[in-house]
Design a protein around this motif. Structure first.
Motif, short mmCIF file in Angstrom:
data_model
loop_
_atom_site.label_atom_id
_atom_site.label_comp_id
_atom_site.label_asym_id
_atom_site.label_seq_id
_atom_site.Cartn_x
_atom_site.Cartn_y
_atom_site.Cartn_z
N SER B 90 12.82 50.59 74.65
CA SER B 90 13.14 51.92 73.88
C SER B 90 14.29 52.18 73.97
O SER B 90 15.39 51.34 74.35
CB SER B 90 12.46 52.91 74.97
N THR B 91 14.63 53.13 73.04
CA THR B 91 16.18 53.55 72.77
C THR B 91 16.03 55.36 72.57
O THR B 91 15.28 55.79 72.09
CB THR B 91 16.71 52.79 71.65
N ARG B 92 17.14 55.68 72.88
CA ARG B 92 17.48 57.18 72.89
C ARG B 92 18.21 57.64 71.64
O ARG B 92 19.41 56.90 71.60
CB ARG B 92 17.63 58.11 74.04
N ILE B 93 17.85 58.44 70.98
CA ILE B 93 18.77 59.14 69.98
C ILE B 93 18.75 60.61 70.01
O ILE B 93 17.91 61.26 70.49
CB ILE B 93 18.37 58.89 68.40
N PRO B 94 19.82 61.45 69.62
CA PRO B 94 19.90 62.76 69.93
C PRO B 94 19.01 63.37 68.74
O PRO B 94 18.79 62.73 67.63
CB PRO B 94 21.45 63.12 69.42
N ARG B 95 18.48 64.47 69.24
CA ARG B 95 17.32 65.25 68.38
C ARG B 95 18.32 65.76 67.27
O ARG B 95 17.41 66.09 66.20
CB ARG B 95 16.76 66.24 69.43
N ASP B 96 19.41 66.20 67.48
CA ASP B 96 19.81 67.18 66.22
C ASP B 96 20.53 66.29 65.18
O ASP B 96 20.81 66.49 64.10
CB ASP B 96 20.93 68.01 66.82
N ASN B 97 20.57 64.75 65.51
CA ASN B 97 21.12 63.85 64.40
C ASN B 97 20.27 62.66 64.56
O ASN B 97 20.74 61.77 64.97
CB ASN B 97 22.48 63.54 64.51
N PRO B 98 18.93 62.69 64.13
CA PRO B 98 18.05 61.46 64.48
C PRO B 98 18.28 60.40 63.76
O PRO B 98 17.12 60.32 62.69
CB PRO B 98 16.54 62.37 64.44
N VAL B 99 19.26 59.68 63.77
CA VAL B 99 19.38 58.43 62.91
C VAL B 99 19.24 57.22 63.80
O VAL B 99 19.82 57.32 64.72
CB VAL B 99 20.74 58.55 62.37
N ALA B 100 18.22 56.31 63.21
CA ALA B 100 18.31 55.08 63.96
C ALA B 100 18.32 53.64 62.97
O ALA B 100 17.95 54.09 62.11
CB ALA B 100 16.99 55.12 64.75
N PRO B 101 18.58 52.66 63.40
CA PRO B 101 18.54 51.50 62.67
C PRO B 101 16.99 51.22 62.32
O PRO B 101 16.29 51.00 63.41
CB PRO B 101 19.25 50.38 63.39
N THR B 102 16.58 50.57 61.23
CA THR B 102 15.25 50.21 61.15
C THR B 102 15.23 48.97 61.56
O THR B 102 16.10 48.07 61.49
CB THR B 102 14.94 50.20 59.53
N VAL B 103 14.10 48.35 62.25
CA VAL B 103 13.69 47.24 62.46
C VAL B 103 12.86 46.28 61.27
O VAL B 103 12.34 45.19 61.64
CB VAL B 103 13.20 46.99 63.82
N SER B 104 12.90 46.92 60.29
CA SER B 104 11.75 46.25 59.09
C SER B 104 12.21 45.03 58.63
O SER B 104 11.40 44.28 58.21
CB SER B 104 11.43 47.44 58.02
N PRO B 105 13.56 44.69 58.81
CA PRO B 105 13.81 43.17 58.26
C PRO B 105 13.34 42.23 59.29
O PRO B 105 13.26 41.14 59.06
CB PRO B 105 15.52 43.33 58.25
N ILE B 106 13.36 42.67 60.58
CA ILE B 106 12.87 41.74 61.67
C ILE B 106 11.38 41.62 61.54
O ILE B 106 10.63 40.58 61.49
CB ILE B 106 13.33 42.28 63.08
#
Lengths: 228, 159
Positions: B90-106
């Protein structure tokens, strides 16, 4: 059937004794309708397990009430059993299915979700709060999900309703049967008191009584041993 | 097949910033978001771990009334068909800037799972190939599984 129910009353009514004949015909038609309900399989969630699978299976056997011929097509069905949660996206499809069914058609709402939205009534962006928001419901069966016995009670109620209900002269007008009337001479207070006493008796363990019973059993056992 | 302790040891060796999550029945780690993508890549390519299947991805909205913007916790459930072991990352990202890297290449399946999470929580995945709504209509306003979501259809619970 359509020709009989639509055209015949007009011809028979003026004939002497015609209305008596019509009334007996109503009885016959309603009897056959009530004992050959063909339910449409519409299970959207867990109620379908109880209503469609457990009720239809050998242990409970829906066939005893003549309603076991579940149909996957609305054209062949006359009872729509709403078994499960209805969401916004499903609602138009459900309405379409209902409209595709032939007249006369009956609707049963089984389980909390189909009655009121159940656990999803508050703060849900998607759940319709009861099937009666989109369909005219004839019989409600409470439970989450209802047991097959409850469903059968619903089926029997519906059969009662059909037998009481529609006449050839006024198709579409349905009478609702009276189901929950107290027997004469009994008041609600009496029932409540009786229930409270029963609950009290079940919840309390009487040690003296239990000891007395145990001694009695021991005596009986001893007497039995001596006899042998 | 690696047991939980050896699995956790191997992952800490790969990424020292990975923290073990407490009170879990399976191996579970939490990583900072900047170390997240590289760890996920290595979890799949490492022959000892070989997590070749991402079987669930979802998010949790950790926010409470009057306690700032809060965070989204992105949860990834991994399984190794080769070795038969499970892992929760699991990883945490701020709610007001919810940007995360996609894992779809993996894991290719992540495209759909991330579309669902975007649909329900509004998490934006960087470099996702096709980030559209999955279940709801295209014109839907807001993200319904966020705790502060409201619309006119919804019935508020009376206090």
């Amino acid at each position: 059937m359509g020709m009989i129910t639509e055209k015949l009353p007009g011809y028979i009514e003026p004939v002497p004794g015609g209305s008596v004949l019509l009334t007996s015909m109503d009885k016959l038609i309603n009897w056959s309708r009530s004992n050959s309900l063909w339910p449409l399989t519409f299970g959207t969630s867990c109620c379908a397990i109880e209503i469609m699978m457990a009720s239809g299976a050998a242990r409970h056997d829906l066939a005893r009430f003549g309603a076991e011929v579940t149909r996957p097509s609305p054209r062949q069905a006359d009872l729509l059993v709403v078994a499960g949660t209805i969401v916004k996206r499903m609602a138009p499809r459900l309405r379409t299915l209902y409209e595709q069914m032939g007249e006369p058609r009956y609707v049963m709402a089984t389980g909390s979700c189909a009655i009121s939205g159940g656990p999803f009534i508050y703060n849900s962006y998607s759940t319709i709060r009861g099937a009666d928001e989109i369909l005219p419901v004839d019989v409600y069966v409470p439970g989450c999900p209802p047991r097959p016995e409850a469903f059968f009670y619903g089926i029997l109620t519906l059969q009662k309703m059909i037998k009481l209900g529609e006449t050839i002269r006024k198709p579409g007008v349905r009478k609702k049967p009276v189901l929950a009337a107290l027997p004469p001479g009994v008041t609600l207070d009496q029932i409540q008191k009786e229930m409270a006493a029963l609950l009290e008796k079940d919840a309390v363990i009487n040690l003296d009584e239990a000891n007395r019973l145990r001694e009695e059993w021991a005596n009986i056992k001893m007497a039995g041993n001596e006899g042998a | 097949m690696m047991d939980t302790l050896r699995l956790l040891g191997a992952i800490t060796a790969l990424e020292p910033r990975a923290k073990q999550k407490e009170n879990t029945d399976r191996a579970a780690v939490e990583v900072p978001v900047d170390a997240f993508y590289s760890l996920m890549g290595r979890l799949k390519s490492d022959p000892q771990l070989a997590f070749d299947m991402l079987y669930t991805h979802t998010a949790v909205d950790w926010s409470a009334k009057g306690e700032g913007p809060g965070e989204f916790e992105l949860v990834y459930q991994l399984y190794s068909m080769t070795h038969g072991h499970y892992l929760l990352v699991s990883t945490r990202i701020p709610r007001d800037n919810p940007v995360a890297p996609t894992v779809s290449p993996i894991w290719k399946i992540a495209e759909w799972q991330e579309r669902e999470v975007y649909d329900m929580f509004g998490v934006l995945y960087e470099n996702h190939r096709d980030l559209r709504r999955l279940f709801l209509e295209d014109g839907w306003n807001g993200f319904p599984l966020r705790k502060d979501y409201k619309d006119e259809f919804m019935l508020e619970r009376p206090e």
